[in-house]
Design a protein around this motif. Structure first.
Motif, PDB file in Angstrom:
ATOM      1  N   ASP A  72       5.223  -2.677   2.090  1.00 37.01           N
ATOM      2  CA  ASP A  72       5.668  -1.482   2.794  1.00 37.01           C
ATOM      3  C   ASP A  72       4.856  -0.293   2.293  1.00 37.01           C
ATOM      4  O   ASP A  72       3.838  -0.476   1.603  1.00 37.01           O
ATOM      5  CB  ASP A  72       7.186  -1.281   2.666  1.00 37.01           C
ATOM      6  CG  ASP A  72       7.642  -0.967   1.249  1.00 37.01           C
ATOM      7  OD1 ASP A  72       6.800  -0.602   0.405  1.00 37.01           O
ATOM      8  OD2 ASP A  72       8.860  -1.068   0.987  1.00 37.01           O
ATOM      9  N   ASP A  73       5.273   0.914   2.594  1.00 36.15           N
ATOM     10  CA  ASP A  73       4.448   2.076   2.257  1.00 36.15           C
ATOM     11  C   ASP A  73       4.341   2.329   0.755  1.00 36.15           C
ATOM     12  O   ASP A  73       3.469   3.073   0.304  1.00 36.15           O
ATOM     13  CB  ASP A  73       4.967   3.331   2.964  1.00 36.15           C
ATOM     14  CG  ASP A  73       6.412   3.648   2.608  1.00 36.15           C
ATOM     15  OD1 ASP A  73       7.129   2.766   2.101  1.00 36.15           O
ATOM     16  OD2 ASP A  73       6.826   4.794   2.839  1.00 36.15           O
ATOM     17  N   TYR A 129       7.010  -5.418  -2.034  1.00 33.70           N
ATOM     18  CA  TYR A 129       8.460  -5.343  -2.229  1.00 33.70           C
ATOM     19  C   TYR A 129       9.092  -6.717  -2.149  1.00 33.70           C
ATOM     20  O   TYR A 129       8.760  -7.531  -1.274  1.00 33.70           O
ATOM     21  CB  TYR A 129       9.084  -4.435  -1.168  1.00 33.70           C
ATOM     22  CG  TYR A 129      10.580  -4.286  -1.278  1.00 33.70           C
ATOM     23  CD1 TYR A 129      11.155  -3.737  -2.431  1.00 33.70           C
ATOM     24  CD2 TYR A 129      11.417  -4.692  -0.244  1.00 33.70           C
ATOM     25  CE1 TYR A 129      12.533  -3.594  -2.536  1.00 33.70           C
ATOM     26  CE2 TYR A 129      12.801  -4.545  -0.336  1.00 33.70           C
ATOM     27  CZ  TYR A 129      13.347  -3.996  -1.486  1.00 33.70           C
ATOM     28  OH  TYR A 129      14.708  -3.861  -1.587  1.00 33.70           O
ATOM     29  N   TYR A 138       6.940  -8.622   0.812  1.00 31.16           N
ATOM     30  CA  TYR A 138       6.160  -8.069   1.920  1.00 31.16           C
ATOM     31  C   TYR A 138       5.668  -6.684   1.514  1.00 31.16           C
ATOM     32  O   TYR A 138       6.129  -6.104   0.504  1.00 31.16           O
ATOM     33  CB  TYR A 138       6.974  -8.021   3.219  1.00 31.16           C
ATOM     34  CG  TYR A 138       8.257  -7.241   3.166  1.00 31.16           C
ATOM     35  CD1 TYR A 138       8.270  -5.852   3.319  1.00 31.16           C
ATOM     36  CD2 TYR A 138       9.475  -7.890   2.994  1.00 31.16           C
ATOM     37  CE1 TYR A 138       9.453  -5.132   3.299  1.00 31.16           C
ATOM     38  CE2 TYR A 138      10.665  -7.182   2.963  1.00 31.16           C
ATOM     39  CZ  TYR A 138      10.649  -5.806   3.114  1.00 31.16           C
ATOM     40  OH  TYR A 138      11.825  -5.103   3.085  1.00 31.16           O
TER      41      TYR A 138
END
Length: 312
Positions: free
Chosen positions: A10-11, A15, A8
């Motif tokens: 993330d910032d 990941y 998925y």
């Protein structure tokens, strides 16, 4: 069983919680698996990196000691494990050293394409395929309206230009491909390269990829009308927007990077719509996850067949 959260965003990027690693992170991370050396996929400062030998060489040239603390170099089709996730690099055909990343976990397989192309290219390893339950594809040009022209026919346009040419190109991958194409299909042209491109060429040559004839740019050379093609990176190309006595062209698959509607050189190192459909045909996935672009056209196209998830 396909895990919906196997990867998925993330910032920091893409990941994988089951291996606790990032794929092509946007910011430095403790552990990264990097598909290829273009800057939007390979940032500096990671603690530990898994990649191909060529990707490591380009990163170390560009970033020096800041490239990464530890490089783990992995060959083609040589599986390795990060925690319980088995990973294998498969050639993506995008540029020298570019890899698709096959990840296998608890009986299911996930193939991340990174950037890839199907067009022939003598300056990198050809694309290969592997079956997978989930195809995680780039969707840079995932639009039925985008079909890349034949790069050979595009490069042959240079034969009709009898004055010197300033040819804008990304320094890594595209420039080396252009040198090879010009040598093969416009051999009367004399190729000059910007000093930023030369050390990248030397890595290609060291790894056995002979690009053909070229030489370092010299100001005195361009004063002669000898059908020179001067290949320059984008920042140099943009700084000479008012250059006179030369034909300005930029080699790209993006329409907005062309000089104008008449002077075009559409040469892309990405998959177009038909190429992505071919990738789906070859991989035979149960699900299609899209990244790096707009997946809405693919979702609409496969609405009665393959499940499509847009990750970005």
């Amino acid at each position: 069983m396909i895990l919906d959260d196997f990867i998925y965003l993330d910032d920091k990027g893409i990941y994988c919680p089951y291996g606790d690693f990032y794929i092509d992170p946007k910011e430095p991370v403790p552990l990264a698996v990097i598909s290829h050396a273009h800057a939007d996929h390979a940032v500096s400062g990671n603690q530990e990196v898994y990649c191909t030998e060529a990707t490591s060489a380009f990163m170390q040239l560009r970033y020096g000691k800041m490239a990464a603390k530890v490089f783990n170099l992995v060959g083609w089709h040589q599986p390795f494990k990060i925690k319980d996730v088995q990973i294998t690099f498969i050639s993506a055909g995008h540029m020298l050293g570019s890899a698709m990343i096959l990840m296998e976990y608890q009986g299911s397989s996930y193939l991340y394409t990174g950037d890839f192309k199907l067009q022939p290219d003598n300056t990198c390893e050809p694309i290969e395929w592997h079956k997978a339950d989930v195809l995680i594809t780039e969707s840079t040009f995932a639009d039925p309206a985008v079909l890349h022209p034949d790069p050979v026919e595009e490069i042959k346009k240079l034969n009709d230009i009898k004055i010197n040419i300033m040819l804008g190109s990304y320094a890594l991958g595209k420039s080396q491909r252009l040198i090879n194409l010009i040598n093969e299909h416009a051999p009367q042209k004399k190729i000059l390269v910007h000093h930023k491109i030369m050390p990248l060429n030397l890595i290609y040559e060291r790894m056995g990829y002979k690009l053909g004839n070229y030489q370092m740019y010299g100001r005195k050379l361009m004063k002669n009308q000898e059908e020179f093609v001067y290949i320059v990176p984008p920042f140099t190309f943009d700084s000479y927007v008012r250059a006179t006595g030369v034909k300005r062209l930029f080699a790209s698959g993006w329409k907005n990077l062309q000089v104008n509607q008449q002077d075009t050189l559409f040469i892309s190192d990405h998959a177009d719509w038909n190429d992505i459909l071919e990738a789906v045909k070859q991989v035979e996935p149960q699900q299609l996850w899209t990244l790096h672009g707009d997946g809405k056209h693919l979702k609409n196209y496969f609405k009665n067949g393959i499940f499509v998830k847009i990750l970005n």
